[in-house]
Motif scaffolding. Structure first.
Motif, short mmCIF file in Angstrom:
data_model
loop_
_atom_site.label_atom_id
_atom_site.label_comp_id
_atom_site.label_asym_id
_atom_site.label_seq_id
_atom_site.Cartn_x
_atom_site.Cartn_y
_atom_site.Cartn_z
N GLU A 234 26.97 -27.70 54.54
CA GLU A 234 27.61 -28.96 54.13
C GLU A 234 27.35 -30.07 55.15
O GLU A 234 27.11 -31.22 54.78
CB GLU A 234 29.11 -28.75 53.95
N GLY A 235 27.42 -29.74 56.44
CA GLY A 235 27.18 -30.75 57.48
C GLY A 235 25.78 -31.32 57.41
O GLY A 235 25.57 -32.53 57.56
N LEU A 236 24.80 -30.44 57.15
CA LEU A 236 23.41 -30.88 57.05
C LEU A 236 23.21 -31.73 55.80
O LEU A 236 22.46 -32.72 55.83
CB LEU A 236 22.49 -29.66 57.02
N GLN A 237 23.88 -31.35 54.71
CA GLN A 237 23.82 -32.17 53.49
C GLN A 237 24.31 -33.58 53.77
O GLN A 237 23.71 -34.56 53.31
CB GLN A 237 24.67 -31.54 52.38
N LEU A 238 25.39 -33.67 54.52
CA LEU A 238 25.97 -34.96 54.84
C LEU A 238 25.00 -35.82 55.63
O LEU A 238 24.81 -37.01 55.36
CB LEU A 238 27.26 -34.76 55.64
N ILE A 239 24.34 -35.18 56.62
CA ILE A 239 23.38 -35.91 57.46
C ILE A 239 22.19 -36.37 56.65
O ILE A 239 21.74 -37.53 56.77
CB ILE A 239 22.94 -35.03 58.63
N ILE A 240 21.67 -35.48 55.79
CA ILE A 240 20.51 -35.84 54.96
C ILE A 240 20.84 -37.01 54.04
O ILE A 240 20.06 -37.96 53.92
CB ILE A 240 20.05 -34.61 54.15
N THR A 241 22.01 -36.92 53.40
CA THR A 241 22.42 -38.00 52.49
C THR A 241 22.59 -39.31 53.24
O THR A 241 22.16 -40.37 52.78
CB THR A 241 23.75 -37.64 51.80
N LEU A 242 23.19 -39.23 54.42
CA LEU A 242 23.43 -40.43 55.23
C LEU A 242 22.11 -41.07 55.65
O LEU A 242 21.95 -42.29 55.59
CB LEU A 242 24.26 -40.06 56.45
N VAL A 243 21.15 -40.24 56.06
CA VAL A 243 19.85 -40.76 56.50
C VAL A 243 19.10 -41.38 55.33
O VAL A 243 18.52 -42.48 55.45
CB VAL A 243 19.01 -39.64 57.14
N MET A 244 19.12 -40.71 54.17
CA MET A 244 18.42 -41.24 53.00
C MET A 244 19.03 -42.55 52.53
O MET A 244 18.33 -43.53 52.28
CB MET A 244 18.44 -40.21 51.88
N LEU A 245 20.37 -42.57 52.42
CA LEU A 245 21.05 -43.80 51.99
C LEU A 245 20.86 -44.92 53.02
O LEU A 245 20.64 -46.07 52.66
CB LEU A 245 22.54 -43.54 51.78
N GLY A 246 20.93 -44.55 54.31
CA GLY A 246 20.77 -45.54 55.36
C GLY A 246 19.38 -46.15 55.36
O GLY A 246 19.22 -47.37 55.54
N SER A 247 18.36 -45.33 55.17
CA SER A 247 16.99 -45.84 55.13
C SER A 247 16.78 -46.76 53.94
O SER A 247 16.16 -47.83 54.05
CB SER A 247 16.00 -44.66 55.06
N TRP A 248 17.30 -46.32 52.80
CA TRP A 248 17.21 -47.13 51.58
C TRP A 248 17.93 -48.47 51.77
O TRP A 248 17.42 -49.53 51.41
CB TRP A 248 17.81 -46.33 50.42
N ALA A 249 19.12 -48.40 52.39
CA ALA A 249 19.92 -49.61 52.59
C ALA A 249 19.24 -50.55 53.59
O ALA A 249 19.25 -51.77 53.40
CB ALA A 249 21.31 -49.23 53.09
#
Length: 318
Positions: A234-249
Motif C-alpha cells: 500500500e505504501g508503494l502504491q501511494l508513492i507511485i500514485t503521488l509521483v504520477m499525479l505530481g508529474s502530470w500536474a
C-alpha cells in the motif's frame, strides 16, 4: 445619486456570511432528499437569486459589477485549453490533502453520482457543470471579486478564491477549488468578462463528470487487470500514485502558466482596475480611506471558524 459603482467589501462579506449559513442549514437538507433537484435549488435560489436581488436593490449595475462583456472565439478556445491543463493540478492538490487527512483519520472524498448512461450524463452536465458555472461565478468572480478589487486586483483574485474554497465546507475539496478559483479569477480579470469564468467553471466540472462517465465503462476491465496484477504494498502504491499525479500536474502547470500569460482581453472593454480608478475618482478621498480602514472581517472569520469546526468534527473526532 449613488457615487459608488461597485459594492463595498463589508457588504459582500455580510452577503457571504448569510449565504454560507443558508447553504449549510438549508442546502444540505434539500440535497439529501434529491441531489440533483437539491443542487438546482441551492444554486439558483440560495446563491444566484440573492446575489442578483442584492445588487439590484442596492442600485448597482449588473453589467458593470459582474463584467457582462462579450468574449471572443479566440478567448473561448484559450479558456478551454486553460481549464484542461488546470484540472490535473487541482486533482493533485486535493490528493495531497487526502493523504494528509488519511494519515490521521480514514477519509474518502464524497463525489457526485457518476452517470451510467447518456441521458444521465446530459442531465449531469446541466446540473453539475452548467448550473454551478453560472451561479457560483456570479457570486465569487462577479460580486465578490469586483468588491475586493478596491484592495487591488491581485488581492481580489486571491481572496475571492479563498472564499470560494471555504464555501465548499469540505477539507478534502479545499485546495483544488482554491487553485481553480485563482485560475478563474485571472480569466475574469484578463478578459474583463464573467462569461469567461463561467465558461471555465463549466468546463472544469464537465471534465470531472465526463471522466467519471468514461471510466465507468472501463471499470470492469480495470478491475480484471488489477486482480491479475502482482500485489503492490500500500505504501508503494501511494508513492507511485503521488509521483504520477505530481508529474502530470507539474507538466500541466507549466503549460497552464504559458496559456494564462497569452490570454488577452478583447481590447475594447474596461478592465477591473480602470473601473476601480474611475470609481475612486468620483468618491471623496476621505470616504475611500475610511472604507479601507473600517473593513470588517468578522463575517469571514465566522465562516472560517465553522469550516474548521465541521471538518475537525467530521475527520478527526470519528
Amino acid at each position: 445619486m449613488r457615487t459608488r459603482s461597485l459594492p463595498t467589501i463589508n457588504e459582500v462579506n455580510i452577503l457571504f456570511l448569510v449565504l454560507g449559513l443558508v447553504l449549510l442549514i438549508f442546502g444540505s437538507m434539500v440535497q439529501q432528499r434529491d441531489l440533483y433537484i437539491g443542487v438546482l435549488i441551492t444554486e439558483y435560489i440560495f446563491i444566484l437569486a440573492p446575489n442578483l436581488i442584492y445588487l439590484k436593490m442596492r442600485g448597482y449595475s449588473l453589467k458593470n459589477v459582474l463584467g457582462l462583456n462579450p468574449i471572443t472565439v479566440r478567448q473561448i478556445i484559450q479558456i478551454f485549453l486553460i481549464m484542461i491543463f488546470a484540472y490535473p493540478m487541482a486533482v493533485f492538490l486535493n490528493y495531497i490533502i487526502l493523504i494528509l487527512v488519511n494519515s490521521v483519520s480514514p477519509a474518502m472524498p464524497i463525489g457526485v453520482p457518476v452517470p451510467t448512461n447518456l441521458m444521465d450524463y446530459l442531465v449531469g452536465l446541466l446540473v453539475i457543470a452548467v448550473t454551478p458555472g453560472i451561479c457560483e461565478e456570479v457570486m465569487f468572480r462577479g460580486t465578490m471579486q469586483s468588491a475586493y478589487s478596491r484592495m487591488g486586483d491581485k488581492k481580489a483574485i486571491l481572496i475571492s478564491a479563498l472564499l470560494f474554497g471555504m464555501f465548499h465546507f469540505n477539507l478534502l475539496n479545499l485546495l483544488g477549488p482554491l487553485f481553480l478559483g485563482i485560475v478563474l479569477g485571472i480569466i475574469r480579470y484578463k478578459t474583463d468578462s464573467l462569461y469567461g469564468s463561467i465558461l471555465g467553471h463549466t468546463i472544469n466540472n464537465g471534465i470531472a463528470l465526463t471522466l467519471g462517465f468514461l471510466l465507468t465503462g472501463l471499470s470492469e476491465n480495470i478491475q480484471e487487470i488489477t486482480e491479475q496484477a502482482p500485489l503492490i504494498p500500500e505504501g508503494l502504491q501511494l508513492i507511485i500514485t503521488l509521483v504520477m499525479l505530481g508529474s502530470w500536474a507539474l507538466f500541466s502547470f507549466v503549460v497552464l502558466y504559458l496559456l494564462l500569460r497569452n490570454l488577452k482581453g478583447a481590447g475594447n472593454i474596461t478592465r477591473m482596475d480602470e473601473a476601480t480608478d474611475m470609481e475612486d475618482s468620483s468618491t471623496e478621498p476621505e470616504e475611500s480611506e475610511m472604507e479601507s480602514i473600517n473593513i470588517s472581517w468578522a463575517p469571514i472569520v465566522v465562516i472560517a471558524g465553522i469550516f474548521i469546526f465541521l471538518n475537525y468534527r467530521y475527520f478527526f473526532l470519528i
